[in-house]
Scaffold this motif. Structure first.
Motif, short mmCIF file in Angstrom:
data_model
loop_
_atom_site.label_atom_id
_atom_site.label_comp_id
_atom_site.label_asym_id
_atom_site.label_seq_id
_atom_site.Cartn_x
_atom_site.Cartn_y
_atom_site.Cartn_z
N GLN A 254 -19.82 -11.79 26.39
CA GLN A 254 -19.14 -13.15 26.87
C GLN A 254 -18.69 -13.75 25.82
O GLN A 254 -18.00 -14.70 25.75
N ASN A 255 -18.27 -13.00 24.77
CA ASN A 255 -17.73 -13.62 23.48
C ASN A 255 -18.80 -14.65 23.07
O ASN A 255 -17.91 -15.56 22.18
N GLY A 514 -10.89 -15.53 22.12
CA GLY A 514 -11.05 -14.45 23.11
C GLY A 514 -12.13 -14.85 24.03
O GLY A 514 -12.77 -13.93 24.73
N LEU A 515 -11.91 -16.28 24.71
CA LEU A 515 -12.95 -16.72 25.48
C LEU A 515 -12.14 -17.21 26.70
O LEU A 515 -12.76 -17.36 27.82
N ILE A 516 -10.89 -16.84 26.96
CA ILE A 516 -10.12 -17.16 27.84
C ILE A 516 -10.26 -16.54 29.28
O ILE A 516 -10.22 -17.03 29.98
N ASP A 517 -10.72 -15.33 29.03
CA ASP A 517 -11.10 -14.47 30.38
C ASP A 517 -12.21 -15.15 30.89
O ASP A 517 -12.24 -15.64 32.25
N LEU A 518 -13.35 -15.43 30.07
CA LEU A 518 -14.54 -16.05 30.91
C LEU A 518 -14.18 -17.37 31.44
O LEU A 518 -14.69 -17.90 32.34
N LEU A 519 -13.59 -18.44 30.61
CA LEU A 519 -13.20 -19.62 30.86
C LEU A 519 -12.46 -19.56 32.22
O LEU A 519 -12.53 -20.34 33.17
N GLY A 520 -11.19 -18.62 32.37
CA GLY A 520 -10.62 -18.55 33.50
C GLY A 520 -11.24 -18.02 34.79
O GLY A 520 -10.97 -18.69 36.00
N GLN A 521 -12.23 -17.33 34.56
CA GLN A 521 -13.15 -16.66 35.83
C GLN A 521 -13.93 -17.99 36.26
O GLN A 521 -13.93 -18.09 37.52
N GLN A 522 -14.47 -18.69 35.32
CA GLN A 522 -15.28 -19.89 35.68
C GLN A 522 -14.40 -20.94 36.57
O GLN A 522 -14.92 -21.42 37.70
#
Length: 703
Positions: A254-255, A514-522
């Motif tokens: 999750q970075n 590199g946290l945008i994937d996790l943020l976007g999913q939330q």
């Protein structure tokens, strides 16, 4: 209706076996699943077990009642055999008795179809079982590969010639390899749990002052950090080693920052040999420029001379933008030639009394002594960037390069060589952040900005770890009926004092880290959950969720959306994904493929802030877009600015010609609304209707 994920990987055809004593049923079932794999059937139940053992299919479609044979008993035999235990058995029957379905599934069956067979339903259920089968198979393979990789990694760390020390996120040692044990004088058992600065006693070789361990810098700045110049390692056993190399942060899936790893090696013998072999010691072999060793001496002398003359010394850290990408894609041979040509151009642009050194793969340092005025450094930095403007030609092929430059000044912002290098590195990091191809001076403001960035990063990481990023909703109004039919989901993040952080600021940082994937999913999950709750209460409100270009183009984005829709049980037609024109400037083939996959599931696609980017109309025409959102800057200005009014009219005409729905953003007055309605805009959004509302406040106006 459950979605079926499009197959992306090439696999051998699946084996599907049909067992039914009625040939008419076999024909129907075969027609339903023939496109999903190789179909084998038998109308003789007695032969079924032997056939299934021989083929070992992924899926078996089996009638429950076949004369003297019972499909439930056959299923138990299939499941009790190791060779076919993972085979998915789908029962077929003309009976509707719920007890029959229970006992069938209890015997090991995975699904249940009733006659007469619906071809589409049958095909979808078999496809879903195949997808689950391959997912389980891939997961099993991945676990095996992960275990093998872990063992190989452990053996590698224990056998390489470099020292390796790992820490947790607080800088506490968690691992030493044998070389690190030898050089530090610590046994791994004793070192684990100790601060890294205690285990690795690093000092400056000249001043013998304590040096900052690179692991701490890697943890603080979340990036790869090289050891300080002229660094010595003092062993617990009394030995002293000259060491160099680097430290890097360790992040999880999750970075999230989990620790750091320091890799170092003994260069004592190299330095001893450098005394005898002056050229090798003082010059970079590829470019012939001074290396770190000579740079240290030159910088030390420049500071002394400048102080005697009551003048300043400038240090410029020059980094080639995107060089790693070029080096990896073109090959190291071309990369080496580019490095040499860059060195020649930089030498051409500098004054004779300056020193240019190469300190890394694509990094150079320029020492400028006896600086009287800061503008001298401005001029030199500008010259350095101008000489890079002309394309580099290698083997008749042109390559365009640019550099980012960080500048530190002694004694204005730094007293020592190490401090100058660190400050120049901070300034160069800022230059990269500002868009590259620029230069930046270090200052206290930069230092403050860096600390603010670190604080923001902590807030962002904690919010993502705890899933506390808030999602608010701004209603979108059907201007014909004045009813709310959709809402844009907007992310909100608060700092430690409870103040809102501007979304562009923390979203940009999430992309950088590199946290945008996790943020976007939330954000997507919370938006879909809200929409499902409203739907269950009788309100069909579509949620419109913004998608970052980086998130959209990351591997597996379609799978992310697919998974969240299934988790929240939200209909695809209740979700609208908003992408910007910037996204269309990425690899158009990849973008088009992902958009089409999303659109085929029923998800709506909107182009956000239309009119502010540079997308090609030909791209817009070929992409499966449903909605154009007219940027609020044009809407707000159109009352006083004819050009903005003309742009809004043009976008409206374009949207109508393409058969797209139009959404006007930034509507603040009734006059805004009236003009947009006259242009045929159907949906309005803005403070004229509602500001973004917390979920509970939004529900008060729709429920």
């Amino acid at each position: 209706m459950q979605l079926v994920r499009p197959e992306k990987t090439s696999r051998p055809p699946a084996n599907i076996v049909i067992v039914d004593d009625e040939i008419s049923s076999v024909v129907v079932l075969e027609a339903a699943v023939k496109d999903l794999g190789k179909v084998t059937y038998t109308t003789t139940p007695a032969d079924a077990i032997e056939l299934i053992q021989d083929i070992q299919p992924e899926v078996v479609l089996m009638d429950i009642e076949m004369g003297e044979y019972n499909g439930v008993d056959l299923c138990k035999q299939i499941k009790n055999s190791p060779a076919t235990a993972k085979t998915a058995v789908i029962f077929v029957t003309s009976h509707s008795n719920p007890d029959l379905e229970y006992f069938s599934l209890d015997s090991g069956g995975i699904d249940f179809l009733t006659k007469p067979i619906n071809l589409k339903t049958c095909k979808m259920r078999v496809a879903n079982q195949l997808a689950l089968y391959y997912y389980a198979k891939d997961l099993e393979n991945a676990k095996e590969e992960l275990y093998n990789e872990k063992e190989q990694f452990k053996a590698t760390l224990n056998s390489i010639g470099d020292g390796v020390v790992a820490t947790d996120a607080q800088g506490i040692v968690t691992f030493l390899n044998p070389i690190a044990e030898h050089m530090t004088g610590w046994n791994a058992v004793d070192a684990v749990g100790k601060p890294i600065e205690l285990v690795m006693d690093l000092k400056d070789a000249t001043t013998h002052e304590k040096s900052i361990n690179p692991a701490h810098l890697a943890l603080e700045e979340n990036r790869i950090v090289a050891m300080a110049l002229n660094c010595q390692l003092y062993s617990k056993s009394g030995n002293v080693y000259r060491v160099e190399d680097s430290a890097a942060p360790i992040v999880d899936e999750q970075n999230r920052l989990r620790g750091a790893i320091v890799v170092f090696h003994d260069v004592s013998e190299s330095i001893a040999m450098a005394v005898k072999m002056n050229h090798l010691a003082n010059n970079d072999q590829l470019t012939g420029l001074p290396n770190r060793i000579l740079l240290h001496d030159r910088l030390e002398q420049a500071i002394k001379v400048s102080k005697q003359n009551r003048l300043m010394t400038g240090l410029m850290l020059i980094d080639i933008d995107n060089f790693k990408y070029l080096n990896d894609s073109l090959g190291h041979h071309i990369g080496d030639i580019l490095i040499k040509q860059v060195a020649m151009r930089l030498e051409f642009a500098m004054d004779a009394n300056c020193t240019l050194a190469r300190v890394g793969g694509d990094e150079f340092v320029l020492i400028v002594p006896n600086v009287r005025e800061i503008r001298q450094l401005n001029t030199i930095a500008t010259d350095m960037q101008e000489v890079m403007q002309k394309p580099f030609v290698i083997e008749k092929q042109e390559y365009s390069l640019s550099v980012s430059i960080g500048i530190s000044i002694n004694p204005t912002d730094a007293e020592t060589e190490g401090h100058m290098m660190r400050n120049a590195d901070v300034a160069m990091f800022r230059a990269k952040k500002q868009g590259k191809q620029c230069y930046c001076f270090f200052s206290q403001n930069l230092e403050q900005d860096l600390h603010e960035r670190i604080e923001l990063e902590k807030v962002l990481r904690e919010a993502i770890d705890k899933n506390t990023v808030e999602v608010v909703f701004q209603p979108q109004i059907d201007m014909a009926t004045q009813q709310i039919n959709s809402a844009e989901a907007l992310a909100r993040l608060k700092d430690k004092n409870g103040n809102n952080i501007p979304p562009p600021k923390f979203i940009g940082l999430a992309e950088e880290l590199g946290l945008i994937d996790l943020l976007g999913q939330q954000i997507l999950r919370k938006s879909c959950t809200a929409a499902k709750e409203w739907y269950d209460k009788g309100k069909e409100i579509r949620v419109c969720v913004n998608v970052s270009a980086l998130q959209f183009c990351s591997p597996g984005y379609f799978d992310q959306v697919f998974k969240i829709l299934e988790e929240t049980n939200l209909r695809t037609s209740m979700l609208e994904l908003e992408v910007t024109e910037t996204l269309l400037m990425q690899d158009i083939q990849v973008v088009e493929e992902i958009l089409r996959d999303l659109s085929l599931t029923g998800i709506f696609i909107a182009i956000d802030d239309f009119g502010t980017g540079y997308s090609s109309l030909s791209y817009l025409k070929r992409l499966p877009v449903d909605v154009l959102k007219i940027d609020q800057s044009f809407v707000r200005d159109m009352l006083d600015d004819k050009q903005s009014l003309d742009i809004v009219k043009t976008i409206s005409d374009l949207g109508h010609s393409l058969g797209l729905k139009l959404v006007g953003e930034g509507i603040e007055t009734a006059e805004h609304e009236q003009i947009l309605k006259s242009f045929g805009c159907q949906i309005g959004q803005g403070y004229h209707y509602h500001k973004p509302l917390a979920k509970k406040d939004f529900e008060t106006i729709i429920l």
